[in-house]
Structures are given as C-alpha cells and as structure tokens.
Motif scaffolding. Structure first.
Motif, PDB file in Angstrom:
ATOM      1  N   SER A   7       0.818  -1.199   0.000  1.00  0.00           N
ATOM      2  CA  SER A   7       0.000   0.000   0.000  1.00  0.00           C
ATOM      3  C   SER A   7       0.854   1.252   0.000  1.00  0.00           C
ATOM      4  CB  SER A   7      -0.928   0.004   1.212  1.00  0.00           C
ATOM      5  OG  SER A   7      -0.196   0.068   2.407  1.00  0.00           O
ATOM      6  N   LEU A   8       2.006   1.212   0.672  1.00  0.00           N
ATOM      7  CA  LEU A   8       2.892   2.371   0.671  1.00  0.00           C
ATOM      8  C   LEU A   8       3.429   2.657  -0.719  1.00  0.00           C
ATOM      9  CD1 LEU A   8       4.941   1.833   3.930  1.00  0.00           C
ATOM     10  CD2 LEU A   8       3.228   3.584   3.500  1.00  0.00           C
ATOM     11  N   LEU A   9       3.800   1.619  -1.442  1.00  0.00           N
ATOM     12  CA  LEU A   9       4.344   1.828  -2.770  1.00  0.00           C
ATOM     13  C   LEU A   9       3.273   2.295  -3.737  1.00  0.00           C
ATOM     14  CD1 LEU A   9       6.840  -1.121  -3.261  1.00  0.00           C
ATOM     15  CD2 LEU A   9       7.342   1.298  -3.038  1.00  0.00           C
ATOM     16  N   VAL A  10       2.074   1.730  -3.618  1.00  0.00           N
ATOM     17  CA  VAL A  10       1.000   2.168  -4.489  1.00  0.00           C
ATOM     18  C   VAL A  10       0.708   3.640  -4.250  1.00  0.00           C
ATOM     19  CG1 VAL A  10      -1.460   1.932  -4.984  1.00  0.00           C
ATOM     20  CG2 VAL A  10      -0.040  -0.095  -4.769  1.00  0.00           C
ATOM     21  N   ARG A 221      29.528  -8.854  -6.447  1.00  0.00           N
ATOM     22  CA  ARG A 221      29.510  -7.618  -5.672  1.00  0.00           C
ATOM     23  C   ARG A 221      28.356  -6.737  -6.126  1.00  0.00           C
ATOM     24  NH1 ARG A 221      35.871  -5.718  -4.873  1.00  0.00           N
ATOM     25  NH2 ARG A 221      36.473  -7.486  -3.555  1.00  0.00           N
ATOM     26  N   LEU A 222      27.871  -5.930  -5.201  1.00  0.00           N
ATOM     27  CA  LEU A 222      26.780  -5.014  -5.513  1.00  0.00           C
ATOM     28  C   LEU A 222      26.961  -3.739  -4.726  1.00  0.00           C
ATOM     29  CD1 LEU A 222      24.433  -5.065  -2.944  1.00  0.00           C
ATOM     30  CD2 LEU A 222      24.415  -7.430  -3.711  1.00  0.00           C
ATOM     31  N   LYS A 223      26.345  -2.664  -5.223  1.00  0.00           N
ATOM     32  CA  LYS A 223      26.299  -1.406  -4.488  1.00  0.00           C
ATOM     33  C   LYS A 223      24.935  -1.300  -3.828  1.00  0.00           C
ATOM     34  CE  LYS A 223      24.781   1.320  -8.511  1.00  0.00           C
ATOM     35  NZ  LYS A 223      25.007   2.542  -9.320  1.00  0.00           N
ATOM     36  N   LEU A 224      24.889  -0.625  -2.681  1.00  0.00           N
ATOM     37  CA  LEU A 224      23.644  -0.541  -1.918  1.00  0.00           C
ATOM     38  C   LEU A 224      23.620   0.753  -1.119  1.00  0.00           C
ATOM     39  CD1 LEU A 224      21.922  -3.286   0.186  1.00  0.00           C
ATOM     40  CD2 LEU A 224      22.564  -1.150   1.298  1.00  0.00           C
ATOM     41  N   THR A 225      22.463   1.381  -1.076  1.00  0.00           N
ATOM     42  CA  THR A 225      22.250   2.523  -0.202  1.00  0.00           C
ATOM     43  C   THR A 225      20.832   2.457   0.346  1.00  0.00           C
ATOM     44  OG1 THR A 225      22.457   4.937  -0.003  1.00  0.00           O
ATOM     45  CG2 THR A 225      21.486   4.101  -2.041  1.00  0.00           C
ATOM     46  N   VAL A 226      20.653   2.840   1.600  1.00  0.00           N
ATOM     47  CA  VAL A 226      19.335   2.889   2.225  1.00  0.00           C
ATOM     48  C   VAL A 226      18.820   4.315   2.087  1.00  0.00           C
ATOM     49  CG1 VAL A 226      18.001   2.497   4.326  1.00  0.00           C
ATOM     50  CG2 VAL A 226      20.033   1.096   3.860  1.00  0.00           C
ATOM     51  N   THR A 227      17.634   4.468   1.495  1.00  0.00           N
ATOM     52  CA  THR A 227      17.095   5.800   1.247  1.00  0.00           C
ATOM     53  C   THR A 227      15.959   6.183   2.188  1.00  0.00           C
ATOM     54  OG1 THR A 227      15.509   5.006  -0.413  1.00  0.00           O
ATOM     55  CG2 THR A 227      17.723   5.635  -1.185  1.00  0.00           C
ATOM     56  N   HIS A 228      15.232   5.190   2.715  1.00  0.00           N
ATOM     57  CA  HIS A 228      14.081   5.488   3.565  1.00  0.00           C
ATOM     58  C   HIS A 228      13.970   4.454   4.684  1.00  0.00           C
ATOM     59  CE1 HIS A 228      13.001   7.588  -0.135  1.00  0.00           C
ATOM     60  NE2 HIS A 228      12.110   8.289   0.547  1.00  0.00           N
ATOM     61  N   GLU A 232       7.504   8.509   2.820  1.00  0.00           N
ATOM     62  CA  GLU A 232       8.142   9.627   2.115  1.00  0.00           C
ATOM     63  C   GLU A 232       8.073  10.930   2.911  1.00  0.00           C
ATOM     64  OE1 GLU A 232       9.738   9.570  -0.758  1.00  0.00           O
ATOM     65  OE2 GLU A 232       9.292   7.533  -1.445  1.00  0.00           O
ATOM     66  N   GLN A 233       6.887  11.299   3.387  1.00  0.00           N
ATOM     67  CA  GLN A 233       6.714  12.575   4.073  1.00  0.00           C
ATOM     68  C   GLN A 233       7.485  12.619   5.382  1.00  0.00           C
ATOM     69  OE1 GLN A 233       2.609  13.651   4.701  1.00  0.00           O
ATOM     70  NE2 GLN A 233       3.100  15.453   5.917  1.00  0.00           N
ATOM     71  N   THR A 234       7.407  11.526   6.157  1.00  0.00           N
ATOM     72  CA  THR A 234       8.079  11.502   7.454  1.00  0.00           C
ATOM     73  C   THR A 234       9.585  11.495   7.293  1.00  0.00           C
ATOM     74  OG1 THR A 234       6.204  10.318   8.423  1.00  0.00           O
ATOM     75  CG2 THR A 234       8.292  10.258   9.636  1.00  0.00           C
ATOM     76  N   GLN A 235      10.101  10.752   6.311  1.00  0.00           N
ATOM     77  CA  GLN A 235      11.550  10.735   6.104  1.00  0.00           C
ATOM     78  C   GLN A 235      12.057  12.114   5.714  1.00  0.00           C
ATOM     79  OE1 GLN A 235      13.446   7.594   6.538  1.00  0.00           O
ATOM     80  NE2 GLN A 235      14.797   9.311   6.992  1.00  0.00           N
ATOM     81  N   GLY A 250       5.043   5.297   9.212  1.00  0.00           N
ATOM     82  CA  GLY A 250       5.490   4.223   8.334  1.00  0.00           C
ATOM     83  C   GLY A 250       6.851   3.695   8.695  1.00  0.00           C
ATOM     84  N   SER A 251       7.227   3.771   9.965  1.00  0.00           N
ATOM     85  CA  SER A 251       8.577   3.394  10.384  1.00  0.00           C
ATOM     86  C   SER A 251       8.869   1.931  10.119  1.00  0.00           C
ATOM     87  CB  SER A 251       8.780   3.699  11.871  1.00  0.00           C
ATOM     88  OG  SER A 251       7.906   2.942  12.661  1.00  0.00           O
ATOM     89  N   ALA A 252      10.135   1.660   9.854  1.00  0.00           N
ATOM     90  CA  ALA A 252      10.661   0.319   9.601  1.00  0.00           C
ATOM     91  C   ALA A 252      10.158  -0.282   8.297  1.00  0.00           C
ATOM     92  CB  ALA A 252      10.387  -0.630  10.769  1.00  0.00           C
ATOM     93  N   ASN A 253       9.649   0.549   7.390  1.00  0.00           N
ATOM     94  CA  ASN A 253       9.389   0.122   6.022  1.00  0.00           C
ATOM     95  C   ASN A 253      10.535   0.658   5.161  1.00  0.00           C
ATOM     96  OD1 ASN A 253       6.579  -1.256   5.609  1.00  0.00           O
ATOM     97  ND2 ASN A 253       6.239   0.366   7.134  1.00  0.00           N
ATOM     98  N   PHE A 254      11.578  -0.142   5.075  1.00  0.00           N
ATOM     99  CA  PHE A 254      12.805   0.258   4.387  1.00  0.00           C
ATOM    100  C   PHE A 254      12.590   0.424   2.891  1.00  0.00           C
ATOM    101  CE2 PHE A 254      14.683  -1.469   8.210  1.00  0.00           C
ATOM    102  CZ  PHE A 254      15.897  -0.821   8.345  1.00  0.00           C
ATOM    103  N   GLN A 255      13.279   1.394   2.326  1.00  0.00           N
ATOM    104  CA  GLN A 255      13.516   1.435   0.888  1.00  0.00           C
ATOM    105  C   GLN A 255      15.024   1.419   0.680  1.00  0.00           C
ATOM    106  OE1 GLN A 255      11.346   4.124  -1.712  1.00  0.00           O
ATOM    107  NE2 GLN A 255       9.820   4.498  -0.095  1.00  0.00           N
TER     108      GLN A 255
END
Length: 262
Positions: A7-10, A221-228, A232-235, A250-255
C-alpha cells in the motif's frame, strides 16, 4: 496498525514487481542481460560456526518463528529499489517478530522464509532487517561470508558503475571476544553491524546517504544505499528537522537501492 509495504508503494505511485520464491524465467534487474555482475568465484561454500552464538541469540532478542514482513521490488534504472516490511510487530512489542531475511537475486531481493534461530546455521540468506537494524550473513550474524565496505565520503550512488579495486570489506562482527555486545553509538543499545552507518539518530532515524559495496558468498559484488526508513513525508521531515510526528510515520518500512556491479 501495521502498514503494508504494497500500500505504501501504491500510494507513492510505484509499479510493483512481486518477488516469487521460485525466481523468474525472464528476470529483470541488476543481474540480467543488461546488468552484468558475473560471479568472480565463490568466497565460501561451507558454513562457519557463529562466535558467541548463545549470547547473540539472547542479547539480540532473536526469535524462533518466521517474520511475516513482505518484500516488494521495482525496477530502478539498471538496478532495483526494494521495500522491506521490517516493522516486526511494531516498536513497542515486548517480543518482536523475527528479522526479515533475504537474498540478492537477478530478479530482485527475495525473501528467505527462515527464523532467527535457523539463520545462525543457514547460508541461504544475505541480508536481514528488523526495525532499524540491518545484518549481513557473516561473523556474529550468520555462518556465511557476506561482507560490506563503506565507500569513503558520500559518493553519488548512480555514478558508481564498478566495484572499487580493494574495498575494506568487513564481516558482521559486533561482539567482543568475551561475547559482550558492541553498540553502534546511537544510544539505542543497537549493535555496530557492518551496515549500521546507514543512519544516525538526532531524534529520528535519519539517512546518512552512505553507499556500501557488498560481496556475497558466490563472489558477486553489488552497491547498496538505504534511502528510507519512514514513509516519504516523514523521512523528508526527519532529514530536514531531526524530528517526526507521533503517528503514521510508516517506520521500519525500508527502501533500499541496489545493483550488481560488473
């Protein structure tokens, strides 16, 4: 009430690509025809005993059930954006759910249906999430040899097209030789995992923008970054003010954004 990741992504207008445990005959993503990332040869093939296993299980409050959290993926240029429900029953649960375990595949970040207890003997997973803690499968977190290196400074994630020659890879070691937990310095008694630098805590889980290179057990190997960590609004509010509202975060819903590297 737990907010589902779908639902968050939608709500954000994302096109979702569900992860199937059976994989895909026509994978889209970082390891496909355009993604590169051919294996360089296995780094390890046999499990290694986890040091301080009893202390890890107790002090990390590990569980013996499989977490219900979901993982969804969307295409992100040549890579993948993955959203992970790591809410673990909510921040005030006296007995939180287990970590959500996953492995990096050509089709996306794929959930591995195992418990915390089983994770300490399993090489089937690469990365795990619960609330604000992220573990990788090595050292005190698991018996495999997944390692990570923080790239210096705050490099542009999109500008990274190949793995650095000799990154300072480290395993997930956050207990002393006498089996005492090494905290990450946030003041929340969380462990100093290899990826714990993705956030800082001015009063909320603020993203640092760090980019990591991960090396998997098969040598890829891969590159990775945590964005959220929040919605969206709270971050955005956390990034700007160091504070967040009391509800509907929406805490702990990682992107996370990630892509295999050639």
């Amino acid at each position: 009430m737990r907010t589902s990741p779908a639902s968050l992504l939608v709500a954000a207008g994302f096109a979702l690509v569900a992860v199937c445990a059976c994989g895909s005959e026509d994978p889209v993503g970082p390891g496909g025809a355009e993604g590169g990332g051919l294996p360089a040869g296995p780094v390890c093939t046999e499990p290694t005993p986890v040091p301080c296993e009893d202390e890890v299980f107790q002090q990390m409050n590990l569980q013996d059930a499989v977490a219900p959290g979901e993982i969804v993926n969307e295409q992100d240029g040549a890579g993948i954006r993955s959203l992970v429900d790591a809410t673990a029953g909510g921040p005030f649960a006296s007995e939180p759910d287990a970590y959500v375990y996953a492995r990096f595949t050509d089709a996306g970040l794929e959930k591995v249906e195992i418990s915390d207890e089983a994770s300490l003997q399993s090489m089937d997973w690469d990365i795990a999430f619960r609330r604000y803690i992220v573990r990788i499968n090595s050292g005190h977190s698991g018996p495999s040899c997944v390692t990570a290196a923080r790239l210096p400074g705050t490099p542009d994630y999109d500008g990274i097209t190949e793995a650095p020659g000799e990154p300072r890879l480290r395993s997930d070691e956050y207990f002393t030789e006498s089996c005492r937990l090494i905290p990450d310095g946030s003041g929340l008694d969380s462990p100093a995992t290899a990826l714990s630098g993705y956030w800082t805590y001015p009063g909320c889980v603020k993203m640092t923008g760090l980019v990591y290179v991960l090396q998997l057990a098969d040598g890829r190997r891969l590159k990775l970054t945590v964005t959220h960590f929040y919605n969206e609004q709270t971050q955005a509010q956390c990034q700007e003010t160091g504070m967040i509202p009391m509800e509907d975060t929406g805490s702990a819903n990682f992107q996370i954004r990630w892509a295999f590297l050639p």
